[in-house]
Design a protein around this motif. Sequence first.
Motif, PDB file in Angstrom:
ATOM      1  N   HIS A   9       0.858  -1.193   0.000  1.00  0.00           N
ATOM      2  CA  HIS A   9       0.000   0.000   0.000  1.00  0.00           C
ATOM      3  C   HIS A   9       0.889   1.236   0.000  1.00  0.00           C
ATOM      4  N   ASP A  10       0.387   2.291  -0.602  1.00  0.00           N
ATOM      5  CA  ASP A  10       1.157   3.532  -0.689  1.00  0.00           C
ATOM      6  C   ASP A  10       1.028   4.321   0.617  1.00  0.00           C
ATOM      7  N   THR A  11       1.602   3.744   1.655  1.00  0.00           N
ATOM      8  CA  THR A  11       1.653   4.381   2.966  1.00  0.00           C
ATOM      9  C   THR A  11       3.077   4.244   3.488  1.00  0.00           C
ATOM     10  N   ARG A  12       3.394   4.978   4.533  1.00  0.00           N
ATOM     11  CA  ARG A  12       4.731   4.859   5.128  1.00  0.00           C
ATOM     12  C   ARG A  12       5.005   3.439   5.580  1.00  0.00           C
ATOM     13  N   PHE A  16       7.882   1.181   3.607  1.00  0.00           N
ATOM     14  CA  PHE A  16       9.079   0.815   4.367  1.00  0.00           C
ATOM     15  C   PHE A  16       9.114  -0.683   4.675  1.00  0.00           C
ATOM     16  N   SER A  17       7.959  -1.312   4.768  1.00  0.00           N
ATOM     17  CA  SER A  17       7.931  -2.762   4.961  1.00  0.00           C
ATOM     18  C   SER A  17       8.403  -3.476   3.694  1.00  0.00           C
ATOM     19  N   ALA A  18       8.011  -2.948   2.527  1.00  0.00           N
ATOM     20  CA  ALA A  18       8.464  -3.519   1.260  1.00  0.00           C
ATOM     21  C   ALA A  18       9.974  -3.342   1.108  1.00  0.00           C
ATOM     22  N   LEU A  19      10.479  -2.181   1.508  1.00  0.00           N
ATOM     23  CA  LEU A  19      11.927  -1.950   1.471  1.00  0.00           C
ATOM     24  C   LEU A  19      12.653  -2.946   2.358  1.00  0.00           C
ATOM     25  N   TYR A  20      12.075  -3.228   3.514  1.00  0.00           N
ATOM     26  CA  TYR A  20      12.671  -4.190   4.447  1.00  0.00           C
ATOM     27  C   TYR A  20      12.754  -5.570   3.805  1.00  0.00           C
ATOM     28  N   ASP A  21      11.652  -6.020   3.189  1.00  0.00           N
ATOM     29  CA  ASP A  21      11.639  -7.362   2.590  1.00  0.00           C
ATOM     30  C   ASP A  21      12.681  -7.484   1.478  1.00  0.00           C
ATOM     31  N   ALA A  22      12.749  -6.461   0.617  1.00  0.00           N
ATOM     32  CA  ALA A  22      13.707  -6.501  -0.487  1.00  0.00           C
ATOM     33  C   ALA A  22      15.142  -6.449   0.027  1.00  0.00           C
ATOM     34  N   TRP A  23      15.355  -5.636   1.049  1.00  0.00           N
ATOM     35  CA  TRP A  23      16.708  -5.487   1.611  1.00  0.00           C
ATOM     36  C   TRP A  23      17.150  -6.757   2.326  1.00  0.00           C
ATOM     37  N   ILE A  52       3.724  -7.867   3.747  1.00  0.00           N
ATOM     38  CA  ILE A  52       2.939  -7.792   4.986  1.00  0.00           C
ATOM     39  C   ILE A  52       3.486  -6.627   5.808  1.00  0.00           C
ATOM     40  N   PRO A  53       2.708  -5.565   5.986  1.00  0.00           N
ATOM     41  CA  PRO A  53       3.209  -4.389   6.715  1.00  0.00           C
ATOM     42  C   PRO A  53       3.447  -4.685   8.181  1.00  0.00           C
ATOM     43  N   SER A  54       4.454  -4.021   8.733  1.00  0.00           N
ATOM     44  CA  SER A  54       4.813  -4.262  10.122  1.00  0.00           C
ATOM     45  C   SER A  54       5.565  -3.058  10.669  1.00  0.00           C
ATOM     46  N   THR A  55       5.213  -2.645  11.882  1.00  0.00           N
ATOM     47  CA  THR A  55       5.910  -1.538  12.530  1.00  0.00           C
ATOM     48  C   THR A  55       7.364  -1.898  12.789  1.00  0.00           C
ATOM     49  N   GLN A  56       7.632  -3.151  13.102  1.00  0.00           N
ATOM     50  CA  GLN A  56       9.001  -3.592  13.350  1.00  0.00           C
ATOM     51  C   GLN A  56       9.857  -3.438  12.093  1.00  0.00           C
ATOM     52  N   LYS A  57       9.288  -3.757  10.943  1.00  0.00           N
ATOM     53  CA  LYS A  57      10.010  -3.599   9.680  1.00  0.00           C
ATOM     54  C   LYS A  57      10.325  -2.125   9.422  1.00  0.00           C
ATOM     55  N   VAL A  58       9.338  -1.269   9.659  1.00  0.00           N
ATOM     56  CA  VAL A  58       9.524   0.165   9.454  1.00  0.00           C
ATOM     57  C   VAL A  58      10.653   0.688  10.331  1.00  0.00           C
ATOM     58  N   ASN A  59      10.611   0.336  11.603  1.00  0.00           N
ATOM     59  CA  ASN A  59      11.641   0.805  12.543  1.00  0.00           C
ATOM     60  C   ASN A  59      13.030   0.301  12.154  1.00  0.00           C
ATOM     61  N   ALA A  60      13.107  -0.940  11.690  1.00  0.00           N
ATOM     62  CA  ALA A  60      14.398  -1.514  11.309  1.00  0.00           C
ATOM     63  C   ALA A  60      14.997  -0.785  10.107  1.00  0.00           C
ATOM     64  N   VAL A  61      14.162  -0.490   9.107  1.00  0.00           N
ATOM     65  CA  VAL A  61      14.639   0.224   7.923  1.00  0.00           C
ATOM     66  C   VAL A  61      15.072   1.633   8.287  1.00  0.00           C
ATOM     67  N   GLU A  62      14.295   2.318   9.116  1.00  0.00           N
ATOM     68  CA  GLU A  62      14.650   3.681   9.512  1.00  0.00           C
ATOM     69  C   GLU A  62      15.974   3.708  10.273  1.00  0.00           C
ATOM     70  N   ARG A  63      16.159   2.774  11.171  1.00  0.00           N
ATOM     71  CA  ARG A  63      17.427   2.710  11.924  1.00  0.00           C
ATOM     72  C   ARG A  63      18.597   2.456  10.991  1.00  0.00           C
ATOM     73  N   GLN A  79      11.063  12.294   2.536  1.00  0.00           N
ATOM     74  CA  GLN A  79      10.289  13.283   1.787  1.00  0.00           C
ATOM     75  C   GLN A  79       9.879  12.726   0.428  1.00  0.00           C
ATOM     76  N   ALA A  80      10.779  11.999  -0.226  1.00  0.00           N
ATOM     77  CA  ALA A  80      10.452  11.386  -1.516  1.00  0.00           C
ATOM     78  C   ALA A  80       9.331  10.364  -1.371  1.00  0.00           C
ATOM     79  N   SER A  81       9.263   9.710  -0.210  1.00  0.00           N
ATOM     80  CA  SER A  81       8.220   8.702   0.013  1.00  0.00           C
ATOM     81  C   SER A  81       6.832   9.322   0.045  1.00  0.00           C
ATOM     82  N   LYS A  82       6.740  10.639   0.206  1.00  0.00           N
ATOM     83  CA  LYS A  82       5.453  11.331   0.229  1.00  0.00           C
ATOM     84  C   LYS A  82       4.993  11.739  -1.166  1.00  0.00           C
TER      85      LYS A  82
END
Length: 255
Positions: A9-12, A16-23, A52-63, A79-82
């Motif tokens: 989904h086009d949300t934060r 970021f969860s998709a980025l986590y899976d690919a990474w 599958i979206p997950s707050t843990q995935k988001v936090n891991a990518v941001e860190r 900013q680009a993600s917006k």
Amino acid sequence: MVKRIYICHDTREGLFSALYDAWKERRETGEAGIAFYGNLEAELFCEYVETIPSTQKVNAVERMIWKNMGSEAYGRIYQASKSTDPEKGTAIFQTMVAARNIEQSNKIMDHLTNPAVKKVHDLSKTVGNEQHFFKEILRFKELKNGILYARIEPRHRIVEGIAPHFENRLPLENWLIYDARHQEFALHEAGKKWILVSDVPVDEELLKDVSEAEREIQRLWKQFFHDISVKERESDIRQKRMLPLKYRKNMVEFE
């Protein structure tokens, strides 16, 4: 390796969860892409997987971005993600891969000869420019219940970017900024921190019931505008150049 497209989904949280899976699968540029529901374009010889979206995935990518790529890169990526560009996810992932493959990963945003880095930089700049513009033109109306209300239709998801500005300027007011295009709004309660709310239906008819003081202010403003106008010096072309028509629907002066 077969190219894998991560659908989200086009949300934060989704992106970021998709980025986590690919990474996590250590995909390289050309081996992975990110697509959003509603903007899927089928490609040959690709494998599609749902994220599958997950707050843990988001936090891991941001860190990871903060630690290895630095604050500037994080700011640009966030900013680009917006942006509403459907290719933003793939460009962000490829930028992360490019950073992984250079010695000074915290200097990745200097590598503008890399197409992905250039795209992230340009998307960030576009979103930033729109945020800056809306900080200047956004106007509140006072509703009968005393809440200050503003309705906007920006091209990109900029509510999160402009809300802190108005929180600083109006810390003791109850206000609401509604992004009608993306169906999300920033809500601020007097003396507290603003919050972002999405996927909640909004009855815009109720938000048209303005206070008597607001009606009088609008009347006085229109009268003032009429009184100072010099018909012989009016220039519709210059007015449109300084304030394009597409932005006027976001300003109470032109209602």
